[in-house]
Design a protein around this motif. Structure first.
Motif, PDB file in Angstrom:
ATOM      1  N   PRO A 382      57.708 -86.236   1.070  1.00 42.52           N
ATOM      2  CA  PRO A 382      58.028 -84.992   0.357  1.00 42.52           C
ATOM      3  C   PRO A 382      57.584 -83.674   0.952  1.00 42.52           C
ATOM      4  O   PRO A 382      58.328 -82.703   0.560  1.00 42.52           O
ATOM      5  N   ASP A 383      56.445 -83.583   1.623  1.00 39.71           N
ATOM      6  CA  ASP A 383      55.965 -82.265   2.317  1.00 39.71           C
ATOM      7  C   ASP A 383      56.799 -81.985   3.624  1.00 39.71           C
ATOM      8  O   ASP A 383      56.594 -80.790   3.897  1.00 39.71           O
ATOM      9  N   ILE A 384      57.687 -83.042   4.159  1.00 37.81           N
ATOM     10  CA  ILE A 384      58.585 -82.517   5.143  1.00 37.81           C
ATOM     11  C   ILE A 384      59.529 -81.341   4.913  1.00 37.81           C
ATOM     12  O   ILE A 384      59.671 -80.547   5.585  1.00 37.81           O
ATOM     13  N   PHE A 385      60.368 -81.249   3.757  1.00 37.87           N
ATOM     14  CA  PHE A 385      61.158 -80.127   3.218  1.00 37.87           C
ATOM     15  C   PHE A 385      60.346 -78.839   3.377  1.00 37.87           C
ATOM     16  O   PHE A 385      60.836 -78.019   3.963  1.00 37.87           O
ATOM     17  N   PRO A 386      59.221 -78.759   2.572  1.00 40.15           N
ATOM     18  CA  PRO A 386      58.882 -77.445   2.545  1.00 40.15           C
ATOM     19  C   PRO A 386      58.157 -77.016   4.021  1.00 40.15           C
ATOM     20  O   PRO A 386      58.218 -75.694   4.237  1.00 40.15           O
ATOM     21  N   THR A 387      57.550 -77.942   4.631  1.00 38.69           N
ATOM     22  CA  THR A 387      56.883 -77.548   5.864  1.00 38.69           C
ATOM     23  C   THR A 387      58.116 -77.126   6.742  1.00 38.69           C
ATOM     24  O   THR A 387      57.738 -76.048   7.628  1.00 38.69           O
ATOM     25  N   LEU A 391      58.050 -73.188   8.561  1.00 36.75           N
ATOM     26  CA  LEU A 391      58.074 -72.997   9.970  1.00 36.75           C
ATOM     27  C   LEU A 391      59.079 -72.377  10.263  1.00 36.75           C
ATOM     28  O   LEU A 391      58.823 -71.702  11.244  1.00 36.75           O
ATOM     29  N   ALA A 392      60.196 -72.454   9.871  1.00 34.52           N
ATOM     30  CA  ALA A 392      61.476 -72.035  10.269  1.00 34.52           C
ATOM     31  C   ALA A 392      61.607 -70.501   9.915  1.00 34.52           C
ATOM     32  O   ALA A 392      62.626 -69.750  10.298  1.00 34.52           O
ATOM     33  N   GLY A 393      60.784 -70.255   8.884  1.00 36.26           N
ATOM     34  CA  GLY A 393      60.636 -68.860   8.633  1.00 36.26           C
ATOM     35  C   GLY A 393      61.367 -68.505   7.211  1.00 36.26           C
ATOM     36  O   GLY A 393      61.852 -67.225   6.667  1.00 36.26           O
ATOM     37  N   PHE A 394      61.605 -69.769   6.367  1.00 37.15           N
ATOM     38  CA  PHE A 394      62.339 -69.675   5.222  1.00 37.15           C
ATOM     39  C   PHE A 394      61.485 -70.008   3.940  1.00 37.15           C
ATOM     40  O   PHE A 394      61.935 -70.824   3.121  1.00 37.15           O
ATOM     41  N   LYS A 395      60.168 -69.802   3.829  1.00 33.95           N
ATOM     42  CA  LYS A 395      59.341 -69.919   3.053  1.00 33.95           C
ATOM     43  C   LYS A 395      59.448 -69.693   1.601  1.00 33.95           C
ATOM     44  O   LYS A 395      59.527 -70.148   0.536  1.00 33.95           O
ATOM     45  N   ASN A 396      60.231 -68.311   1.715  1.00 31.91           N
ATOM     46  CA  ASN A 396      60.666 -67.707   0.221  1.00 31.91           C
ATOM     47  C   ASN A 396      61.983 -68.415  -0.360  1.00 31.91           C
ATOM     48  O   ASN A 396      62.281 -68.078  -1.609  1.00 31.91           O
ATOM     49  N   VAL A 405      54.539 -80.279  -0.457  1.00 29.25           N
ATOM     50  CA  VAL A 405      53.507 -79.287  -0.209  1.00 29.25           C
ATOM     51  C   VAL A 405      53.827 -78.776   1.529  1.00 29.25           C
ATOM     52  O   VAL A 405      53.970 -79.689   2.120  1.00 29.25           O
ATOM     53  N   SER A 406      53.756 -77.691   1.551  1.00 29.72           N
ATOM     54  CA  SER A 406      53.819 -77.038   3.000  1.00 29.72           C
ATOM     55  C   SER A 406      52.528 -77.215   3.873  1.00 29.72           C
ATOM     56  O   SER A 406      51.658 -76.795   3.375  1.00 29.72           O
ATOM     57  N   HIS A 407      52.827 -77.889   5.046  1.00 27.27           N
ATOM     58  CA  HIS A 407      51.606 -77.829   5.863  1.00 27.27           C
ATOM     59  C   HIS A 407      51.691 -77.036   6.837  1.00 27.27           C
ATOM     60  O   HIS A 407      51.070 -77.220   8.098  1.00 27.27           O
ATOM     61  N   ALA A 408      52.546 -76.074   6.941  1.00 21.21           N
ATOM     62  CA  ALA A 408      53.033 -75.211   8.093  1.00 21.21           C
ATOM     63  C   ALA A 408      51.637 -74.396   8.537  1.00 21.21           C
ATOM     64  O   ALA A 408      51.350 -74.351   9.748  1.00 21.21           O
ATOM     65  N   SER A 409      50.957 -73.669   7.639  1.00 25.99           N
ATOM     66  CA  SER A 409      49.844 -73.079   8.278  1.00 25.99           C
ATOM     67  C   SER A 409      48.639 -74.003   8.851  1.00 25.99           C
ATOM     68  O   SER A 409      47.852 -73.581   9.788  1.00 25.99           O
TER      69      SER A 409
END
Length: 506
Positions: A382-387, A391-396, A405-409
């Motif tokens: 499930p972390d792939i969706f938010p990550t 990453l693509a600039g659409f966090k909001n 959970v996003s692991h982008a950072s």
């Protein structure tokens, strides 16, 4: 009383003397500013990266050259780890085809997205398929102007009668089904099937094909799908808006069984390797047993499939580079679940063992993702969706309903708090009324606690993954401190996700 301004003629139109020059000035400025902001908006849109998700089937996270545990050859993925980030602790939280795919697309766990088992004719009466109104990351990217494409295995449709006349719909269970355009979740370009396992003669529905208009291809599926992806990159036939970023999923069925249909050239690297050297791990059953013999029969072919898929990944990466797309494309490679192949007396997946749970995970974005092989991050499907959206600039734009959970950072800067655990589940009944079935568990860097229900009987398992990486010794005792600690974390998770699984051993 103030005099009215004098009216004059200009190019057949009437305006007011003294006002005309100002109007022209404002109009000109408006046009200039509009053009500027339109170009700026277009430029910003172009700054959003392309996305390529390569999603394979039944690929164990230990069957990778760079992991160093098995004698499998994956030169392209090995090379990509020098420029991209590989996670060795990535799990499929529900290690079976349909639930894993739904988690990847929706960022939610199965009880939330309703895909609680594989989508087939047995589960169809219980509505086991991806809901039309469920928001996928592809829906959000579509709304943001992306061109989206899907190639290969979907496996999120419930088959209905009269069943599609394909080979895997002829037995007691029907598996294959067409996906109507309204259920494609923002994927404009479509070249896919639900599930079909004749890898050397795959079948597909095109974007505009009706339910009866599928076709077959006399080519190994992964090779054909790589060619379709390359055509997508080059925009052959104008299948996408070349002015906008794209998101493409290439969902490759092998190394899913059967293992003996791949081109024999991929078997060549293993031809002279002694079989005994591939049968050294203690969790492989002995020769003369059903599962032990199955492992020995299939292992070289399984590796050959992996090497063949690795070659297609290499082709796609090269095509991105050759077409000037690689620099601004996020490439994410993973699998829906692993494969025991007979280890632990398990045929394949949908069980609590590492061979089933661990999957490959490699992400690349030139100059952005910090490369390396990471053995610490406990990530899940499930972390792939938010990550991806982050990453693509659409966090909001990530919906609050997303449970991942996003692991982008962490991917970009190695910053952020590392998760302390992963939650796992599987073998659940298709009937929501029987949700108290199958297994649930929690996995940390060192331990894995799992409970498997068989009717009224609940069996507990505790493995020390550091001291016992092959999971040969079940340490479960109710008095064991780790059991109490991890059971409490698992119970909290069950409550949070409204899961009716009962941790009652009485």
């Amino acid at each position: 009383m103030a005099a009215s301004p004098e009216r004059i003629k200009h190019n057949g139109s009437t305006t007011r003397k003294g006002v005309f020059p100002l109007a022209i000035t404002l109009g000109t400025l408006l046009m200039v500013f509009s053009a500027f902001f339109w170009d700026e908006g277009r430029a910003n849109q172009q700054k959003h990266p392309n996305i390529l998700v390569i999603f394979t089937d039944q690929w164990s996270g230990r069957a990778l050259g760079y992991v160093g545990r098995e004698k499998v050859q994956t030169p392209n993925l090995d090379g990509l780890t020098k420029e991209g980030l590989a996670l060795t602790q990535m799990v499929s939280n529900y290690p079976v085809c349909s639930p894993a795919r739904a988690m990847l697309l929706t960022g939610t766990y199965p009880l939330e997205n309703k895909v609680i088992s594989n989508a087939n004719s047995n589960s169809a009466p219980f509505g086991v398929e991806l809901p039309t109104d469920m928001v996928c990351w592809s829906d959000i990217l579509k709304a943001k102007g992306y061109s989206n494409g899907y190639i290969g295995k979907w496996h999120l449709e419930a088959p209905y009668q009269p069943y599609i006349p394909t080979s895997n719909n002829e037995g007691n269970t029907a598996w294959n089904e067409w996906t109507p355009p309204a259920r494609r979740h923002g994927f404009d370009f479509w070249y896919a099937y639900n599930t079909y396992d004749q890898h050397d003669r795959p079948m597909y529905w095109d974007t505009k094909a009706t339910r009866d208009e599928f076709h077959y291809v006399d080519q190994w599926g992964p090779e054909h799908e790589a060619e379709k992806a390359i055509d997508y990159f080059t925009n052959k036939g104008g299948v996408r808006n070349a002015e906008n970023p794209f998101a493409l999923v290439v969902s490759i069925n092998p190394p899913h069984s059967p293992y003996n249909t791949m081109p024999k050239k991929y078997l060549e690297p293993y031809k002279d390797i002694p079989l005994d050297s591939l049968v050294t791990e203690p969790n492989i059953p002995p020769a003369g047993t059903r599962m032990g013999d199955m492992y020995r029969k299939d292992i070289k072919n399984y590796y050959a499939n992996i090497t063949g898929v690795d070659a297609q990944i290499g082709r796609m990466i090269s095509a991105l580079k050759d077409n000037g797309l690689l620099e601004n494309t996020i490439v994410l490679i993973t699998a829906d679940h692993g494969n025991c192949l007979g280890k632990h007396d398990e045929v394949s997946k949908n069980n609590i063992y590492e061979e089933s749970l661990l999957v490959p995970f490699l992400v690349y974005w030139k100059g952005k993702i910090r490369p390396g092989i990471d053995r610490e991050l406990l990530a899940g499907m499930p972390d792939i969706f938010p990550t991806l959206l982050d990453l693509a600039g659409f966090k909001n734009d990530i919906p609050k309903s997303v449970q991942g959970v996003s692991h982008a950072s962490y991917f970009l800067e190695r910053e952020g708090r590392l998760p302390q655990e992963q939650f796992i589940m599987g073998s659940i009944s298709s009937d929501p009324a029987r949700i108290n079935s199958g297994f649930r568990g929690v996995r940390t860097q060192r331990y894995k606690l799992a409970y498997l229900r068989n009717g009224k009987k609940l069996q507990g398992y505790l493995f020390d993954l550091k001291a016992d990486p092959y999971e040969m010794n079940n340490l479960y005792r109710t008095s064991q401190p780790e059991v109490g600690r991890l059971k409490g974390r698992l119970q909290d998770w069950l409550v949070k996700t409204k899961d009716g699984f009962v941790l009652d051993e009485g």
